[in-house]
Design an enzyme around this catalytic site. Structure first.
Site, mmCIF file in Angstrom:
data_model
loop_
_atom_site.group_PDB
_atom_site.id
_atom_site.type_symbol
_atom_site.label_atom_id
_atom_site.label_comp_id
_atom_site.label_asym_id
_atom_site.label_seq_id
_atom_site.Cartn_x
_atom_site.Cartn_y
_atom_site.Cartn_z
ATOM 1 C CG ASP A 11 -1.892 1.153 1.235
ATOM 2 O OD1 ASP A 11 -2.854 1.110 0.461
ATOM 3 O OD2 ASP A 11 -1.677 2.110 2.002
ATOM 4 C CG ASP A 109 -2.968 3.495 -2.319
ATOM 5 O OD1 ASP A 109 -3.991 2.788 -2.232
ATOM 6 O OD2 ASP A 109 -2.428 4.040 -1.350
ATOM 7 C CD GLU A 110 -5.370 -1.096 -0.661
ATOM 8 O OE1 GLU A 110 -5.610 -2.066 0.058
ATOM 9 O OE2 GLU A 110 -5.598 0.087 -0.325
HETATM 10 N N1 DCP Z 1 -8.701 8.541 -1.337
HETATM 11 C C1 DCP Z 1 -9.723 9.471 -1.541
HETATM 12 N N2 DCP Z 1 -10.746 9.583 -0.623
HETATM 13 C C2 DCP Z 1 -10.770 8.788 0.483
HETATM 14 C C3 DCP Z 1 -9.749 7.851 0.696
HETATM 15 C C4 DCP Z 1 -8.720 7.739 -0.240
HETATM 16 O O1 DCP Z 1 -9.703 10.187 -2.537
HETATM 17 N N3 DCP Z 1 -11.763 8.914 1.374
HETATM 18 C C5 DCP Z 1 -7.591 8.474 -2.306
HETATM 19 C C6 DCP Z 1 -6.471 9.375 -1.869
HETATM 20 C C7 DCP Z 1 -5.430 8.460 -1.300
HETATM 21 C C8 DCP Z 1 -5.651 7.185 -2.096
HETATM 22 O O2 DCP Z 1 -7.052 7.169 -2.405
HETATM 23 O O3 DCP Z 1 -4.111 8.970 -1.429
HETATM 24 C C9 DCP Z 1 -5.253 5.938 -1.344
HETATM 25 O O4 DCP Z 1 -6.048 5.809 -0.172
HETATM 26 P P1 DCP Z 1 -5.472 5.230 1.169
HETATM 27 O O5 DCP Z 1 -6.641 4.891 2.020
HETATM 28 O O6 DCP Z 1 -4.499 4.136 0.891
HETATM 29 O O7 DCP Z 1 -4.764 6.476 1.896
HETATM 30 P P2 DCP Z 1 -3.361 7.162 1.622
HETATM 31 O O8 DCP Z 1 -2.522 6.395 0.658
HETATM 32 O O9 DCP Z 1 -3.585 8.591 1.251
HETATM 33 O O10 DCP Z 1 -2.698 7.168 3.070
HETATM 34 P P3 DCP Z 1 -2.016 5.959 3.883
HETATM 35 O O11 DCP Z 1 -0.577 6.340 4.019
HETATM 36 O O12 DCP Z 1 -2.718 5.941 5.187
HETATM 37 O O13 DCP Z 1 -2.212 4.705 3.088
HETATM 38 CA CA CA Z 2 -4.880 2.102 -0.150
HETATM 39 CA CA CA Z 3 -2.203 4.129 0.870
#
Ligand code: DCP
Ligand code: CA
Ligand code: CA
Length: 360
Positions: A11, A109-110
């Protein structure tokens, strides 16, 4: 002896915000907030994600942009740039694919990867995880968190265990000790309602849940869910990877060693990407009718130039030569230096000649 599968869950860390930091290093170290503006009024809309500096102020995905601005007026607020994130994602997934026997992309992203056949049991898993993280960091410039475990359920928990930039390996012998102290909501599938019910039964950790008799769980949650909770609390999960790379298109993107408009360098990378795309097509016995050259310039805009053939093809040479021709035309029309380039085939056809459809 029964040997378990070896599954990775990868991730990306604060993905959209990290992509922006990479493209604009000036903002690194400051709170960065990625916003989905609804367009109704100046600050209406929601936060898509934020980097870890911004999270310290309570700014996180889903909250209103107006609230985020109150929490930290000095943060850097940027609109989402999906094209950028998609192209970065494509490149990362391409790297991962090189390390695994099978891949299931879960979101932008995962992904889950099966590396059972790639390593000598769990002894090599840690080194292997380091290699993947290193290649993603070197080629794409971003950090991710990786979990390695005997199944998807555990790999997902493990990747979350030491975020950001984490690597957690859970060997079969360590599964119960690893799970025992974790909160039950750590299991994907245990939501707010289930948590509440279990809390009422005085169960807070996965270890506590694993001690409940199967019958009690079935009585409370029904047969399917009860059975699942019992198995999950013991770290048992047989769910297979579901490979669903889009049937609609297949693409590969790579970052160039340096920004360039030199066609000979670009053509070399096109050859490599074309070979990757072609390998995938052959594996899946697919042909294609259109080829695209994807260009991401130093202004971070993604542009694609494509060509549709009169009849479907399936050979490597058509991909290479068409993509190279498109690149040449692109550079003649756009005097820009390129940072990343990609090759994509679409309008895929099965051997029988009929069209296939898909989403990714
Ligand atoms: N995303 C979004 N709205 C949300 C959740 C996520 O637009 N409610 C988008 C933005 C994030 C991406 O999806 O960058 C990936 O979501 P993740 O839940 O994996 O969160 P992040 O990668 O941003 O943070 P982390 O480091 O906690 O994985
Ligand atoms: Ca994710
Ligand atoms: Ca993420």
């Amino acid at each position: 002896m029964h040997r378990s599968r070896i599954i990775i869950h990868m991730d990306m860390d604060y993905f959209f915000a990290q992509c922006e930091e990479k493209e604009n290093p000036m903002i690194k170290g400051k709170p960065v907030v990625i916003c989905v503006y609804s367009g109704r009024s100046k600050d209406s809309g929601a936060v898509s994600t934020s980097n870890y500096e911004a999270r310290k102020f309570g700014i996180k995905a889903g909250i209103p942009i107006s609230l985020a601005k109150k929490l930290n007026p000095g943060a850097i607020f940027l609109p989402v740039n999906m094209e950028l994130y998609r192209s970065v994602s494509l490149e990362i997934m391409g790297i991962l694919r090189g390390y695994c026997d099978a891949i299931e992309q879960k979101s932008i992203d995962e992904a889950f990867c099966d590396i059972t056949g790639k390593v000598i049991y769990f002894d090599e898993a840690n080194t292997y995880g380091i290699m993947i993280k290193k290649e993603i960091l070197e080629k794409v410039g971003l950090t991710c968190s990786i979990g390695v475990a005997p199944n998807k359920l555990l790999a997902k928990i493990a990747s979350d265990f030491q975020k950001p930039d984490g690597l957690t390996v859970v060997k079969p012998d360590d599964v119960l000790d690893f799970l025992a102290p974790l909160k039950i909501t750590g299991l994907v599938g245990v939501g707010k309602k289930t948590e509440q019910r279990l809390n009422e039964m005085n169960v807070r950790t996965i270890g506590e849940m694993s001690l409940l008799p199967r019958e009690i769980l079935i009585q409370e949650f029904g047969k399917a869910k009860g059975e699942w909770l019992k198995l999950a609390s013991q770290g048992i999960d047989d769910s297979p990877l579901e490979e669903h790379e889009g049937t609609g298109q297949i693409g590969r993107i790579a970052t160039l060693k340096e920004d360039t408009d030199d066609l000979s360098i670009i053509n070399e990378v096109i050859n490599e990407l074309s070979e990757d795309v072609h390998r995938k097509l052959t594996e899946r016995k697919l042909g294609f009718r259109s080829i695209a050259f994807i260009a991401i310039a130093t202004d971070f805009k993604t542009r694609a130039k494509s060509h549709t053939l009169a009849v479907p093809a399936k050979d490597l040479d058509t991909i290479k030569s068409t993509a190279r021709e498109l690149a040449k035309q692109f550079l003649a029309e756009n005097p820009v230096r390129l940072r990343r380039i990609g090759v994509r085939v679409a309008n895929l056809t099965e051997e029988k000649g009929q069209m296939t459809f898909g989403d990714f």
